[in-house]
Design a protein around this motif. Structure first.
Motif, PDB file in Angstrom:
ATOM      1  N   PHE A 149     -18.687  30.972  13.958  1.00 40.44           N
ATOM      2  CA  PHE A 149     -20.053  30.493  14.525  1.00 40.44           C
ATOM      3  C   PHE A 149     -19.991  30.420  15.976  1.00 40.44           C
ATOM      4  CE2 PHE A 149     -18.924  28.111  10.655  1.00 40.44           C
ATOM      5  CZ  PHE A 149     -19.893  28.249   9.871  1.00 40.44           C
ATOM      6  N   ILE A 150     -19.072  30.660  16.713  1.00 43.22           N
ATOM      7  CA  ILE A 150     -19.014  30.927  18.009  1.00 43.22           C
ATOM      8  C   ILE A 150     -18.241  31.875  18.680  1.00 43.22           C
ATOM      9  CG2 ILE A 150     -19.863  28.702  18.505  1.00 43.22           C
ATOM     10  CD1 ILE A 150     -17.154  27.772  19.497  1.00 43.22           C
ATOM     11  N   SER A 151     -18.476  32.590  19.583  1.00 44.72           N
ATOM     12  CA  SER A 151     -17.594  33.442  20.377  1.00 44.72           C
ATOM     13  C   SER A 151     -16.218  33.057  20.903  1.00 44.72           C
ATOM     14  CB  SER A 151     -18.411  34.459  21.118  1.00 44.72           C
ATOM     15  OG  SER A 151     -18.492  33.830  22.296  1.00 44.72           O
ATOM     16  N   ALA A 152     -15.508  33.999  21.103  1.00 43.13           N
ATOM     17  CA  ALA A 152     -14.156  33.337  22.037  1.00 43.13           C
ATOM     18  C   ALA A 152     -14.812  32.738  23.161  1.00 43.13           C
ATOM     19  CB  ALA A 152     -13.434  34.644  22.133  1.00 43.13           C
ATOM     20  N   HIS A 153     -15.560  33.288  23.901  1.00 39.93           N
ATOM     21  CA  HIS A 153     -15.925  32.929  25.504  1.00 39.93           C
ATOM     22  C   HIS A 153     -16.793  31.623  25.110  1.00 39.93           C
ATOM     23  CE1 HIS A 153     -16.508  33.016  29.395  1.00 39.93           C
ATOM     24  NE2 HIS A 153     -17.739  32.956  29.561  1.00 39.93           N
ATOM     25  N   ASP A 154     -17.465  31.457  24.133  1.00 40.16           N
ATOM     26  CA  ASP A 154     -18.242  30.240  23.840  1.00 40.16           C
ATOM     27  C   ASP A 154     -17.093  29.218  23.589  1.00 40.16           C
ATOM     28  OD1 ASP A 154     -20.837  30.762  23.711  1.00 40.16           O
ATOM     29  OD2 ASP A 154     -20.893  31.659  21.712  1.00 40.16           O
ATOM     30  N   ALA A 155     -16.100  29.457  23.036  1.00 42.07           N
ATOM     31  CA  ALA A 155     -14.865  28.379  22.702  1.00 42.07           C
ATOM     32  C   ALA A 155     -14.325  28.045  23.833  1.00 42.07           C
ATOM     33  CB  ALA A 155     -13.974  29.024  21.487  1.00 42.07           C
ATOM     34  N   LYS A 156     -14.234  28.962  24.685  1.00 45.34           N
ATOM     35  CA  LYS A 156     -13.634  28.788  26.257  1.00 45.34           C
ATOM     36  C   LYS A 156     -14.435  27.759  26.869  1.00 45.34           C
ATOM     37  CE  LYS A 156     -10.729  31.697  28.445  1.00 45.34           C
ATOM     38  NZ  LYS A 156     -10.426  33.162  28.933  1.00 45.34           N
ATOM     39  N   ILE A 157     -15.813  28.179  27.159  1.00 44.15           N
ATOM     40  CA  ILE A 157     -16.717  27.092  27.811  1.00 44.15           C
ATOM     41  C   ILE A 157     -16.754  25.880  26.959  1.00 44.15           C
ATOM     42  CG2 ILE A 157     -19.037  27.080  28.610  1.00 44.15           C
ATOM     43  CD1 ILE A 157     -19.316  29.974  27.578  1.00 44.15           C
ATOM     44  N   ALA A 158     -16.685  25.756  25.738  1.00 46.18           N
ATOM     45  CA  ALA A 158     -16.683  24.387  24.950  1.00 46.18           C
ATOM     46  C   ALA A 158     -15.604  23.666  25.176  1.00 46.18           C
ATOM     47  CB  ALA A 158     -16.884  24.875  23.585  1.00 46.18           C
ATOM     48  N   GLY A 159     -14.450  24.120  25.319  1.00 52.36           N
ATOM     49  CA  GLY A 159     -13.191  23.619  25.764  1.00 52.36           C
ATOM     50  C   GLY A 159     -13.069  22.981  27.032  1.00 52.36           C
ATOM     51  N   GLN A 160     -13.843  23.736  27.994  1.00 54.79           N
ATOM     52  CA  GLN A 160     -13.790  23.121  29.284  1.00 54.79           C
ATOM     53  C   GLN A 160     -14.785  21.978  29.327  1.00 54.79           C
ATOM     54  OE1 GLN A 160     -12.205  23.600  32.176  1.00 54.79           O
ATOM     55  NE2 GLN A 160     -11.656  26.095  32.155  1.00 54.79           N
ATOM     56  N   LEU A 161     -15.990  21.936  28.605  1.00 55.65           N
ATOM     57  CA  LEU A 161     -16.979  20.770  28.359  1.00 55.65           C
ATOM     58  C   LEU A 161     -16.136  19.782  27.775  1.00 55.65           C
ATOM     59  CD1 LEU A 161     -19.669  19.960  28.647  1.00 55.65           C
ATOM     60  CD2 LEU A 161     -20.164  20.880  26.215  1.00 55.65           C
ATOM     61  N   ALA A 162     -15.393  20.137  26.683  1.00 60.52           N
ATOM     62  CA  ALA A 162     -14.683  18.886  26.067  1.00 60.52           C
ATOM     63  C   ALA A 162     -13.769  18.330  27.038  1.00 60.52           C
ATOM     64  CB  ALA A 162     -13.990  19.264  24.714  1.00 60.52           C
ATOM     65  N   TYR A 163     -13.025  19.041  27.959  1.00 62.70           N
ATOM     66  CA  TYR A 163     -12.127  18.450  28.839  1.00 62.70           C
ATOM     67  C   TYR A 163     -12.693  17.349  29.838  1.00 62.70           C
ATOM     68  CZ  TYR A 163      -8.267  18.375  32.124  1.00 62.70           C
ATOM     69  OH  TYR A 163      -7.192  17.885  32.650  1.00 62.70           O
ATOM     70  N   VAL A 164     -14.024  17.962  30.332  1.00 67.36           N
ATOM     71  CA  VAL A 164     -14.650  17.148  31.296  1.00 67.36           C
ATOM     72  C   VAL A 164     -15.312  15.988  30.656  1.00 67.36           C
ATOM     73  CG1 VAL A 164     -16.863  17.042  32.667  1.00 67.36           C
ATOM     74  CG2 VAL A 164     -15.374  19.153  32.780  1.00 67.36           C
ATOM     75  N   LEU A 165     -15.934  15.999  29.580  1.00 72.75           N
ATOM     76  CA  LEU A 165     -16.704  14.891  28.649  1.00 72.75           C
ATOM     77  C   LEU A 165     -15.817  13.658  28.190  1.00 72.75           C
ATOM     78  CD1 LEU A 165     -19.246  16.722  26.517  1.00 72.75           C
ATOM     79  CD2 LEU A 165     -19.400  15.682  28.949  1.00 72.75           C
ATOM     80  N   THR A 166     -14.293  14.093  28.166  1.00 80.40           N
ATOM     81  CA  THR A 166     -13.177  13.196  27.558  1.00 80.40           C
ATOM     82  C   THR A 166     -12.580  12.714  28.885  1.00 80.40           C
ATOM     83  OG1 THR A 166     -11.990  14.909  27.137  1.00 80.40           O
ATOM     84  CG2 THR A 166     -12.998  14.246  25.131  1.00 80.40           C
TER      85      THR A 166
END
Length: 336
Positions: free
Chosen positions: A271-288
């Motif tokens: 559903f998402i690219s590897a780079h999307d997953a990387k950005i999403a991982g950083q986003l999750a890190y910040v939000l939590t």
């Protein structure tokens, strides 16, 4: 009268200060107006210089500040060309300084001793939305298209967008005991991760980009006058700046782990690219709130520092740089 066009403001009194990107004007009754007028009203060091001047006057005898203009858009956010150029030249200290400058400025507006009202219309995107989120109150035109769109160029909000959405969407629910932050975190994660843009000011309120007490104005000609009225109203009712300490809920490592699992399954499901997953991982890190062993109430600055770190590390990614240049050249996002 309800109608207070810029030309009347400018005719009545000369600009207090101005440069190529912005002007500081006097609306009368001690109310200042910060007017952006750069290309597409993107925010750059010139806009920051005028905003700094505005903050100084809020510590002086000004009654309050309206952030508004009569351009085609309120503001499309940070000047991403500058970001791309710094990233390409690997000038990380300069990039970090630019991010910190924007963060510090919006925090200075937030902490200022007088009320600040933003008056968005048309597009208020990225840093344009973050400017609204830093204000005490928003008086928006009905046709306001608001959103944190940074994900489309391979980064996350870095001028307080992540922090503000966690403060507004997640934190209020966590004063009660035994509340699961997951659904509220997911809401913020999707707002930023899908780069959602409101279809109107009413929709922006439904998305939680406008607060219940923010106002919506139907007639664009009345926007600046209504924003000025709101400043005077806030000033008259005993304005005090908000607290910025210990007021944002950091959910910590358990929530981060479950968000990472979700990102992993989105990626492995195609559903998402590897780079999307990387950005999403950083986003999750910040939000939590990062890898905290237990949930905690943190200062706003703590989240800002996480935003800045994440953004600098994403800007160093070749695929993010590709996305930024592609957006600059083609006006649409690259899915890489």
């Amino acid at each position: 009268s309800l109608n207070l066009p810029l030309k009347r403001i400018k005719r009545a009194r000369p600009a207090l200060a101005e440069n190529e990107s912005a002007s500081l004007l006097d609306m009368g009754d001690g109310v200042l107006l910060l007017e952006f007028h750069s290309k597409m009203n993107s925010l750059d060091s010139g806009s920051f210089a005028m905003a700094t001047e505005a903050v100084e006057r809020l510590y002086g005898n000004a009654t309050g500040l309206v952030i508004g203009n009569e351009g085609q858009n309120f503001s499309v956010g940070a000047n991403v060309f500058v970001l791309a150029t710094l990233a390409q030249a690997q000038q990380w200290a300069e990039l970090e300084a630019l991010l910190k400058q924007g963060q510090d400025l919006l925090m200075a507006l937030r902490r200022a001793p007088k009320p600040v009202v933003a008056a968005p219309f048309q597009r208020a995107l990225g840093g344009g939305l973050e400017t609204c989120l830093a204000a005490d109150r928003v008086v928006a035109h009905a046709e306001s298209y608001m959103g944190q769109v940074e994900f489309g160029v391979g980064i996350i909000p870095g001028w307080g967008g992540c922090k503000e959405l966690v403060r507004r969407h997640v934190s209020p629910h966590l004063h009660a005991t035994n509340v699961n932050p997951a659904p509220y975190l997911r809401q913020v994660f999707e707002l930023i991760g899908f780069a959602k843009v409101s279809t109107s000011a009413a929709d922006a309120r439904d998305l939680g980009l406008l607060a219940a007490e923010d106002r919506i104005v139907m007639n664009a000609d009345h926007l600046l006058a209504e924003a000025k009225r709101e400043v005077l109203h806030l000033a008259a009712t005993g304005y005090t700046p908000p607290t910025t300490v210990g007021n944002v809920y950091a959910a910590g490592c358990d929530q981060l782990a479950s968000m990472k699992i979700e990102i992993y399954s989105l990626h492995s499901g195609g559903f998402i690219s590897a780079h999307d997953a990387k950005i999403a991982g950083q986003l999750a890190y910040v939000l939590t709130g990062g890898d905290l062993s237990a949930p905690a109430w943190m200062d706003e600055q703590y989240f800002l520092d996480l935003e800045r770190e994440a953004l600098v590390s994403l800007a160093a990614e070749p695929k993010t740089q590709e996305r930024i240049w592609y957006m600059l050249q083609n006006g649409k996002p690259l899915r890489n």
